[in-house]
Design an enzyme around this catalytic site. Structure first.
Site, PDB file in Angstrom:
ATOM      1  N   HIS A 133       8.824  -1.393  16.242  1.00  0.00           N
ATOM      2  CA  HIS A 133       8.041  -1.339  14.998  1.00  0.00           C
ATOM      3  C   HIS A 133       6.657  -0.759  15.263  1.00  0.00           C
ATOM      4  O   HIS A 133       6.194   0.134  14.545  1.00  0.00           O
ATOM      5  CB  HIS A 133       7.926  -2.741  14.392  1.00  0.00           C
ATOM      6  CG  HIS A 133       7.007  -2.810  13.210  1.00  0.00           C
ATOM      7  ND1 HIS A 133       7.296  -2.192  12.010  1.00  0.00           N
ATOM      8  CD2 HIS A 133       5.787  -3.403  13.040  1.00  0.00           C
ATOM      9  CE1 HIS A 133       6.306  -2.417  11.154  1.00  0.00           C
ATOM     10  NE2 HIS A 133       5.375  -3.143  11.756  1.00  0.00           N
ATOM     11  N   ARG A 142      -0.723   7.480  13.269  1.00  0.00           N
ATOM     12  CA  ARG A 142      -1.695   7.948  14.260  1.00  0.00           C
ATOM     13  C   ARG A 142      -1.156   9.140  15.029  1.00  0.00           C
ATOM     14  O   ARG A 142      -1.142  10.254  14.522  1.00  0.00           O
ATOM     15  CB  ARG A 142      -2.090   6.796  15.197  1.00  0.00           C
ATOM     16  CG  ARG A 142      -3.069   5.823  14.546  1.00  0.00           C
ATOM     17  CD  ARG A 142      -3.507   4.722  15.498  1.00  0.00           C
ATOM     18  NE  ARG A 142      -2.375   3.936  15.973  1.00  0.00           N
ATOM     19  CZ  ARG A 142      -1.920   2.826  15.350  1.00  0.00           C
ATOM     20  NH1 ARG A 142      -2.534   2.396  14.268  1.00  0.00           N
ATOM     21  NH2 ARG A 142      -0.892   2.174  15.812  1.00  0.00           N
ATOM     22  N   GLU A 199       8.833  -7.059   5.029  1.00  0.00           N
ATOM     23  CA  GLU A 199       8.861  -7.007   6.490  1.00  0.00           C
ATOM     24  C   GLU A 199       9.833  -8.074   6.962  1.00  0.00           C
ATOM     25  O   GLU A 199       9.696  -9.251   6.616  1.00  0.00           O
ATOM     26  CB  GLU A 199       7.457  -7.240   7.076  1.00  0.00           C
ATOM     27  CG  GLU A 199       6.533  -6.056   6.829  1.00  0.00           C
ATOM     28  CD  GLU A 199       5.207  -6.139   7.576  1.00  0.00           C
ATOM     29  OE1 GLU A 199       4.761  -7.263   7.896  1.00  0.00           O
ATOM     30  OE2 GLU A 199       4.618  -5.077   7.840  1.00  0.00           O
ATOM     31  N   LYS A 253      -1.500  -7.831   2.224  1.00  0.00           N
ATOM     32  CA  LYS A 253      -0.606  -8.785   2.892  1.00  0.00           C
ATOM     33  C   LYS A 253      -0.610 -10.172   2.262  1.00  0.00           C
ATOM     34  O   LYS A 253       0.387 -10.879   2.338  1.00  0.00           O
ATOM     35  CB  LYS A 253      -1.050  -8.949   4.353  1.00  0.00           C
ATOM     36  CG  LYS A 253      -0.899  -7.695   5.179  1.00  0.00           C
ATOM     37  CD  LYS A 253       0.560  -7.456   5.460  1.00  0.00           C
ATOM     38  CE  LYS A 253       0.753  -6.303   6.417  1.00  0.00           C
ATOM     39  NZ  LYS A 253       2.154  -6.156   6.787  1.00  0.00           N
TER      40      LYS A 253
END
Ligand code: MN
Length: 417
Positions: A133, A142, A199, A253
């Protein structure tokens, strides 16, 4: 071992499991409970009938409670003995097997109970411990050639989450509103998240309070862990990607996480232990451990549109974790941070190394580039209103099956929008 309660061979709740939860019985009475097959057993009434009388350390009816906190605080010697006692009581040759009055008062069919949050969650921490992950996210956001940040293989990265919005399976979740900055835009905008995700995680629950300054070593960690649940850490990717610099996850979140109702003990998971992945470079001394610390738990994720059918969209395994629970708890407390009974520690998204084993829509669709096809022909880049996400988890070996059941949740439109 054979029980006097009949259940199918595919049941997650075999006599080898004996999980713990909290239920409302017949809409009127709340107590701690266990489950075998499709029968839920009221432990508070079973206690009153004297079936736990000779157990040491169980001097009060701790099952007469709205949470498992008081029970799990008794610690492993007691909770483990209680689990073994229940296992004996459910055996076909036990005294309970022929005690019709007690069975009638304590045993309930699934449709007579409603499950509640099993624990009061004191504190919640979310780790980031799946290398697959972390690598996928690093590649997307990135550097594709240098996906993992320099610290990742030296410590189990994590953040402190929000305990107040952890809810029981079946609770509907409103799509979060928030601030996002669409690609190419100069200014942020406000509105419902357009990149809502799940998730796939597992979480462990701690059974003790420690003093500030105390540390829990990797060797002590598992004695401090009561058991585990399935954990869906709902995430708003567009809110997350705009807000997270430099301090990390926040409103993307904390609007909701869903947990499965049955806490499966580490003792029940013992037969499914497996070797941990090789950690290279070598970790610092306080993160070293011995023994098999990973657990072979099969994981599945299903997505169901409104009035539609379930499509299996991901299949992963908890055994892939790079950092194990003992290392996570040792790291969390190495600075003297105190833990509390009922603390919940989530694994982070559990992805495998194949595209079908990714534990989030973000990875499954590669940030929306490859939409998922559902059974009804529709497509998804992220989760739409009225979609239901269901996660299942179970371990099976040599004819023994121990599972978690499921955690499910439906997304409603943003409130008052
Ligand atoms: Mn997470």
């Amino acid at each position: 071992m054979k029980s006097f309660v009949n259940y199918s061979e595919n049941s997650d709740f075999s006599i080898h499991n004996i999980p713990f939860g909290v239920a409302v019985f017949n809409k009127e009475y709340i107590a701690c409970c266990t489950r075998i097959g499709d029968m839920v057993i009221d432990l508070a009434t079973l206690y009153d009938y004297g079936y736990f009388d000779e157990l040491e350390g169980l001097n009060d009816n701790v099952f007469e409670a709205y949470t498992l906190n008081e029970f799990i605080e008794l610690g492993k010697p007691v909770t483990s003995a209680v689990r073994l006692r229940i296992q004996e009581l459910l055996d076909e040759n036990s005294k309970l097997a022929s005690d019709e009055k007690t069975i009638e008062e304590c045993f309930f069919n699934l449709d007579q109970v409603k499950m509640m949050m099993p624990v009061h969650v004191a504190n919640y921490t979310d780790f980031y411990s799946s290398i697959e992950h972390a690598t996928n996210v690093g590649k997307m956001f990135r550097d594709p050639d240098n996906a993992l940040l320099p610290n990742w293989k030296h410590l189990p990265v994590g953040y402190h989450g929000r305990a107040s919005s952890i809810v029981i399976s079946g609770t509907e979740i409103h799509r979060p509103m928030g601030q996002t900055k669409p690609a190419g835009a100069d200014m942020p905008v406000f509105g419902p998240s357009r990149q809502l995700d799940f998730e796939l995680e597992m979480a462990f629950i701690v059974n003790k309070n420690t003093e500030m300054g105390d540390r829990i070593s990797t060797a002590e960690a598992e004695d401090a862990i009561f058991g585990m649940v399935i954990f869906n850490d709902w995430s708003a990717r567009d809110i997350q990607s705009w807000e997270y610099v430099p301090l990390g996850p926040f409103l993307g979140k904390n609007f909701g996480s869903s947990v499965s109702p049955w806490v499966v003990t580490l003792e029940a998971l013992e037969p499914f232990r497996t070797a941990s992945p090789q950690q290279e470079p070598e970790v610092l001394e306080y993160l070293k451990f011995s023994g098999e610390k990973n657990i072979d738990i099969k994981l599945e994720v299903y997505l169901k549109p409104q009035n539609g059918t379930d499509t299996l969209i991901a299949a992963s395994n908890y055994k892939y974790m790079y950092w194990n629970m003992a290392q996570q708890l040792a790291h969390h407390t190495v600075n003297g941070c105190n833990v509390e009974v009922g603390d919940m520690y989530a694994s982070g998204t559990i992805s495998g190394d194949e595209a079908q084993s990714y534990g989030s829509m973000l990875e499954l669709t590669w940030r929306g580039q490859n939409p998922l096809k559902l059974a009804d022909g529709s497509e998804r880049k992220f989760i739409e209103d009225h979609d239901t996400v269901t996660m299942k988890a179970w371990a099976a070996k040599d004819g023994i099956r121990v599972g978690f059941g499921e955690v499910t949740g439906t997304i409603l439109p943003a409130k008052d929008f």
